[in-house]
Structures are given as C-alpha cells and as structure tokens.
Design a protein around this motif. Structure first.
Motif, mmCIF file in Angstrom:
data_model
loop_
_atom_site.group_PDB
_atom_site.id
_atom_site.type_symbol
_atom_site.label_atom_id
_atom_site.label_comp_id
_atom_site.label_asym_id
_atom_site.label_seq_id
_atom_site.Cartn_x
_atom_site.Cartn_y
_atom_site.Cartn_z
ATOM 1 N N VAL A 49 10.890 -10.393 -10.691
ATOM 2 C CA VAL A 49 10.497 -8.989 -10.824
ATOM 3 C C VAL A 49 8.983 -8.874 -10.991
ATOM 4 C CG1 VAL A 49 10.711 -6.932 -12.266
ATOM 5 C CG2 VAL A 49 12.736 -8.274 -11.733
ATOM 6 N N SER A 50 8.395 -9.753 -11.803
ATOM 7 C CA SER A 50 6.945 -9.686 -12.015
ATOM 8 C C SER A 50 6.181 -9.963 -10.727
ATOM 9 C CB SER A 50 6.538 -10.704 -13.092
ATOM 10 O OG SER A 50 7.181 -10.430 -14.317
ATOM 11 N N LEU A 51 6.571 -10.994 -10.002
ATOM 12 C CA LEU A 51 5.894 -11.292 -8.736
ATOM 13 C C LEU A 51 6.091 -10.164 -7.726
ATOM 14 C CD1 LEU A 51 6.716 -15.096 -8.387
ATOM 15 C CD2 LEU A 51 4.568 -14.045 -9.089
ATOM 16 N N THR A 52 7.280 -9.552 -7.719
ATOM 17 C CA THR A 52 7.516 -8.411 -6.830
ATOM 18 C C THR A 52 6.613 -7.245 -7.194
ATOM 19 O OG1 THR A 52 9.815 -9.087 -6.521
ATOM 20 C CG2 THR A 52 9.257 -6.826 -5.963
ATOM 21 N N LEU A 53 6.476 -6.954 -8.501
ATOM 22 C CA LEU A 53 5.613 -5.862 -8.933
ATOM 23 C C LEU A 53 4.153 -6.137 -8.582
ATOM 24 C CD1 LEU A 53 7.132 -4.989 -12.431
ATOM 25 C CD2 LEU A 53 7.249 -3.636 -10.346
ATOM 26 N N ILE A 54 3.716 -7.375 -8.784
ATOM 27 C CA ILE A 54 2.318 -7.694 -8.467
ATOM 28 C C ILE A 54 2.055 -7.565 -6.969
ATOM 29 C CG2 ILE A 54 0.623 -9.562 -8.454
ATOM 30 C CD1 ILE A 54 1.883 -10.569 -11.051
ATOM 31 N N ALA A 55 2.951 -8.145 -6.155
ATOM 32 C CA ALA A 55 2.755 -8.075 -4.698
ATOM 33 C C ALA A 55 2.830 -6.642 -4.203
ATOM 34 C CB ALA A 55 3.802 -8.940 -3.998
ATOM 35 N N SER A 56 3.817 -5.883 -4.683
ATOM 36 C CA SER A 56 3.955 -4.492 -4.232
ATOM 37 C C SER A 56 2.788 -3.641 -4.726
ATOM 38 C CB SER A 56 5.279 -3.916 -4.721
ATOM 39 O OG SER A 56 5.365 -3.954 -6.134
ATOM 40 N N LEU A 59 -0.090 -4.357 -2.375
ATOM 41 C CA LEU A 59 0.149 -3.755 -1.064
ATOM 42 C C LEU A 59 0.023 -2.239 -1.108
ATOM 43 C CD1 LEU A 59 1.019 -4.140 1.867
ATOM 44 C CD2 LEU A 59 3.399 -4.025 1.117
ATOM 45 N N VAL A 60 0.706 -1.626 -2.086
ATOM 46 C CA VAL A 60 0.663 -0.162 -2.184
ATOM 47 C C VAL A 60 -0.744 0.298 -2.553
ATOM 48 C CG1 VAL A 60 1.542 1.806 -3.492
ATOM 49 C CG2 VAL A 60 3.100 0.033 -2.723
ATOM 50 N N GLY A 61 -1.433 -0.445 -3.446
ATOM 51 C CA GLY A 61 -2.787 -0.062 -3.809
ATOM 52 C C GLY A 61 -3.735 -0.111 -2.620
ATOM 53 N N THR A 62 -3.639 -1.173 -1.813
ATOM 54 C CA THR A 62 -4.486 -1.272 -0.619
ATOM 55 C C THR A 62 -4.187 -0.158 0.376
ATOM 56 O OG1 THR A 62 -4.569 -3.680 -0.890
ATOM 57 C CG2 THR A 62 -5.196 -2.799 1.247
ATOM 58 N N PHE A 63 -2.911 0.083 0.615
ATOM 59 C CA PHE A 63 -2.527 1.137 1.549
ATOM 60 C C PHE A 63 -2.937 2.514 1.025
ATOM 61 C CE2 PHE A 63 0.658 4.156 3.255
ATOM 62 C CZ PHE A 63 0.419 3.979 4.608
ATOM 63 N N GLY A 64 -2.746 2.754 -0.290
ATOM 64 C CA GLY A 64 -3.127 4.045 -0.868
ATOM 65 C C GLY A 64 -4.617 4.265 -0.812
#
Length: 548
Positions: A49-56, A59-64
């Motif tokens: 879950v932690s690695l998923t949150l960090i990766a997402s 990704l979402v921060g870059t896209f946003g």
C-alpha cells in the motif's frame, strides 16, 4: 570517525562532544522508530500500500502539475491575445488623434493627450475592473505623462520596458505585480509606440490578470483535490486487493505455525475455485500427508522405544543368571587349564560390556520417552572432575596418557545433577584417553557469573571435517575397526549430549586430523538460566594462535 590527531585540542574537544550527542540522537531515533521499522518488515500489506501510494502520488502529482501549468499558460495566452488586439485598436485611435499636431511644442498637444487617454479609458469595457491606460513622451520632456486612473505606475512600467518602447520604438510586454489601490495585483503590461508627425509617444496598456489568476487557482485546487482523492482511492483499492491476497497467506502461516506446534488437525478453509482456493486445497493436502507421515513415524518411534525398553528389561533377568554363573567360573579360573581360564576372563569382560550396553539402552529409552529428569542440587564441580580423573587414572596409565588438570583454586558451585555431570565427564575423559595416542590429555575448567565450562583436549587422531556433528550420533564410530578393540557401546556421547541438554547446556566438539580433538561442556550456573556464551573457547588456544 576520530578527529585527526593534527587538529588542535580546542577543535578536537568540540568534535568529540558533537559526535557523542550525534550518537545519542541516532540511538534515540532508532529506539523511537524501531516499532515502525519492525512493522514495516513484517507487514507485506503495509509495504504494498505504501509503495502504491508513493508511486501514484508521483504520477498524479506530475500529471496534475502538467495540467495546471498548461491551463495557466492557455489562460495567459488568451489574455495576451486579447490585450494585444485591444492595444492595436488603441494605438490606431491615438495615432488618429495625435497626428493633427505638427510638432511637440504645439500648445494644444497636452489637451489632445488628455482627451485621448480619457477616451481610451472610458471606451475600455474592463476599465472598472482595474485597467490602466497611460501615454508618455519620454523623449519630449515638455510633454507630461497622462495616466487613468491616476495611480503610481512606476512598479508596472520598468526602465527596461521604457527603453524598449521609447528608444527602440518596439512593442514590449511583461507581467508585473504592484500595489494598486492598496493591494498587490498582477498586471499584464503592454507598451507600444504611437507614430506622430513630430516622432512618437508611448502608449502603455495595463490589464489586471485577477480573473486569469483566479481561474488558474481554481484549476490548481480542482486538480489537487482530484489528485488527493485519486491517490486515496488507489490506496484503498491497493489495500483491498492486497488484503484479498495477504489474508490467505496469513491464514496459511498461522495454520503452519499450529501444525509445527503439534496441532496436526489444523486445516485452511477452501472458498471458490480460484488460485487462492487451489493454494488452500494444496496446503490442506500437504498437511494431511504430513499428519499421516508424522503419525506413522511417531508410531514407529514409539514401537522402537518400547522394543528397546522391553528388550533391555527382559535381558536383565537372563543376564543376572549368566552373571552369577560367570562370576563363579571367573573366581575359580586358577584351577582351570590356561585356555579355559582365558575364556573365563573374556566372558567376564564381554558380560561387563553387555551390561553397560543394556544400561545405556535403558537410559536412551528414558530420554526418548521424555521420562529423564534432573535431580539438581548446588554442587562443587571441582571434586567431580578430580574424582573422574582418579577413577580413570588406571586406564590412562595403561594407555600411556598423562592426565593434566587445570582447575580453579576456589570451589565452582553450580546447580546441577552431579550423577549426570560425572557421567558426561567420564565419557569425555575416557574417549580422550582411548583416542589420545599416548599423548597428554588436558582437562580445563573455567566459570563466570552465568556459566561453567569444562574442556577435554586430546592430541590424538582428531576428527575430520563434519565429524564434530556426527560424533554425537548413536552408534557412530570414526574408525570402526579400531573402535571394536577399544571402544565402548557407541552410546556414551549420545547420552552425554542428552544430559547436557537436560541441564539447558551445550556439549560441543572440535577436531582436526592429526591435531586431536576438544570437547566442551557448558552448563548454566543456575538451573533454568539461558546460556549466551561459554567461559572457554571451543577451539583450543594453541590451535587458535596457529590459525591467527
């Protein structure tokens, strides 16, 4: 790291203080974060879950950020296009008004500039929202600048922009933030030369970007809120998905722990027909097979122990009768022929050996059945070692072996079963004498607050690599042909290691071919204590010095 010795003491002392506080800080941080690090290592779900949150989040921060940045650029470009188009119209109108004056000293020129600025400002639909219009003539000191509304534009119209418009006659633009009407506002400032008959003046058109900034902030807020919600949703989805996978694994781990603890009837629940259900079914099948094999082995072991115990007990009665007859024959052997007398002696020796074997088998059967118990008492171990040495002195003398004692001068008191400790030492010293190759045997004792260690060192044939573990197996012999002449039952060391374990101690061996062997018995001073270290090394000091 130590401070270099060439540094002066006035520098080294503060460095020592800093290092000391730094070590204290690191230790405290490690102590505070230890539960978190332990939970991180043990929880697969937390890591996923932690690695998923960090990766997402990345990704979402870059896209946003990309979306917000592009949106802000689009809004700015649209504002630039609108202001540039409006500026062209204003320049054209100002040109039509100012070309009627043939020279800069025309007395009617200031009035025309004022009327032109008023008309440009009043004709701007956005005038009420903060638009500023200004006409300047930097190259004509006699012409005063006219600005509507009458605000300070020094923070908006910079010197570099004035040089670009007034001196070079080029259209320039910039974005500036200045305090207009008491609050900081971002402006899009355009400047353009207005051709006249006597040269050109400068028209500056300043439009606030409040609407565009508000729209960009709304887009950023929307993107941020959407990104946070998306990351949280991804974390929840990752948690649910990993839970579906991790839960059966945890159930399997708990079931395996129960199986290893002896609860052989434990099984996993099988739901559905997917891969996890297949895993559970395979695990249950494996557990069932293990249960059958363990029950079978336990039954065989029980039968073997019962057979050994029954045979040992049953042989006691005929052995007693044979012993009585053999003793009678042995006592009268001097009246027999030499051959018969020798046979009587051999019979007596083999009966002694046979009786020892039965005694060892009975003791082994007690260990196997779990019936062996300690009769612990506070005992001085020094007299036990001396007593064992005295009893084996005759055997050592016949073998040409010198027994060397290295014992403490003070009593060594430990809570042990003296009978079992004496049996262990008798086996160790007896083996060392038999395999010592007529070289000295050292018996050494040392103690500390927690443990007592006794080592028996010989310089005989030694042990090959790996034999230090095999030597404690039942009936194992390093040299069968030689052991048949001088060896015992083959159970002495097996019984000795069980006696050591019964005390909560260790019995270990070291050996090297041609360099002899050393056995170390380590016992806790207080019954029930857990051993951590031994007061004596397992590898002899002379051997360790050679290796070092």
């Amino acid at each position: 790291m130590r401070a270099p010795s060439w540094l002066p003491m006035s520098v080294r002392r503060p460095l020592r203080v800093v290092r000391r506080y730094w070590r204290v800080l690191v230790r405290r941080l490690e102590a505070y974060t230890s539960p978190v690090r332990r939970y991180w290592r043990r929880s697969l779900q937390l890591r996923v879950v932690s690695l998923t949150l960090i990766a997402s989040s990345l990704l979402v921060g870059t896209f946003g950020w990309f979306i917000a940045d592009q949106s802000a650029k689009i809004l700015l470009n649209r504002a630039q296009d609108e202001v540039a188009s409006s500026l062209q119209r204003k320049v054209k109108y100002a040109n039509s008004q100012l070309t009627v004056h043939p020279q800069a000293r025309d007395p009617e020129l200031p009035s025309t500039i004022n009327e032109t600025v008023n008309e440009l400002y009043d004709g701007d639909q956005a005038g009420d929202s903060g638009t500023v219009v200004s006409i300047r003539a930097e190259n004509y000191p006699g012409i005063e600048a006219r600005t509507l509304p009458q605000v300070d534009t020094d923070g908006l119209i910079t010197a570099s922009m004035i040089r670009m418009v007034a001196d070079k006659g080029q259209v320039a633009w910039q974005i500036r933030t200045a305090e207009i009407s008491g609050q900081p506002t971002k402006y899009l400032v355009y400047g353009s030369p207005v051709p006249t008959k006597f040269g050109h003046v400068e028209l500056y058109y300043m439009v606030p970007l409040t609407t565009e900034d508000r729209a960009a902030n709304q887009i950023r807020t929307t993107v941020l809120a959407t990104g946070i919600a998306l990351v949280i949703l991804l974390g929840v989805v990752a948690g649910l998905v990993t839970r579906l996978v991790v839960t059966p694994v945890r159930v399997a781990a708990r079931t395996a722990q129960r199986l290893s603890a002896g609860l052989l009837d434990q099984r996993m629940k099988v739901d559905g027909e997917d891969d996890l259900a297949l895993l559970a079914a395979a695990f249950n099948q494996m557990a069932a097979n293990l249960q059958r094999q363990i029950v079978r082995l336990e039954e065989m072991s029980r039968l073997q122990r019962r057979f050994t115990s029954d045979v040992s007990h049953e042989l006691r009665t005929p052995l007693t009768t044979v012993r009585m007859a053999a003793d009678l024959i042995f006592s009268e052997r001097e009246d027999f022929d030499p051959a018969v007398a020798r046979s009587a002696e051999l019979l007596q020796a083999e009966l002694d050996r046979f009786e020892g074997l039965l005694t060892d088998l009975l003791e082994i059967s007690r260990f196997d059945a779990g019936f062996a118990a300690l009769d612990s008492e506070h005992t001085d171990l020094v007299p036990i070692v001396e007593r064992v040495t005295a009893r084996l002195a005759g055997l050592a003398e016949r073998a040409g072996v010198e027994l060397q004692l290295r014992l403490p001068d003070t009593p060594v008191i430990a809570e042990v079963d003296p009978r079992r400790v004496e049996r262990v030492l008798r086996n160790l010293v007896g083996n060392a004498v038999e395999h010592g190759e007529a070289k000295p045997v050292q018996i050494t004792m040392a103690t500390d607050d927690a443990a007592v260690a006794i080592t028996v060192r010989d310089h005989g044939i030694g042990l090959k690599t790996g034999e230090e573990r095999l030597v404690f197996n039942r009936f194992w012999r390093a040299d069968p042909s030689r052991a048949r002449q001088t060896g015992g039952t083959g159970l002495g060391l097996s019984i000795s290691v069980e006696d050591a374990r019964l005390h909560g101690g260790w019995l270990e061996a070291w050996g090297a071919p041609g360099e002899g062997a050393q056995f170390r018995l380590t016992l806790p001073v207080r019954a029930g204590d857990r051993l951590v270290a031994a007061p004596l090394p397992l590898i002899p000091r002379d051997r360790a010095a050679e290796v070092g």
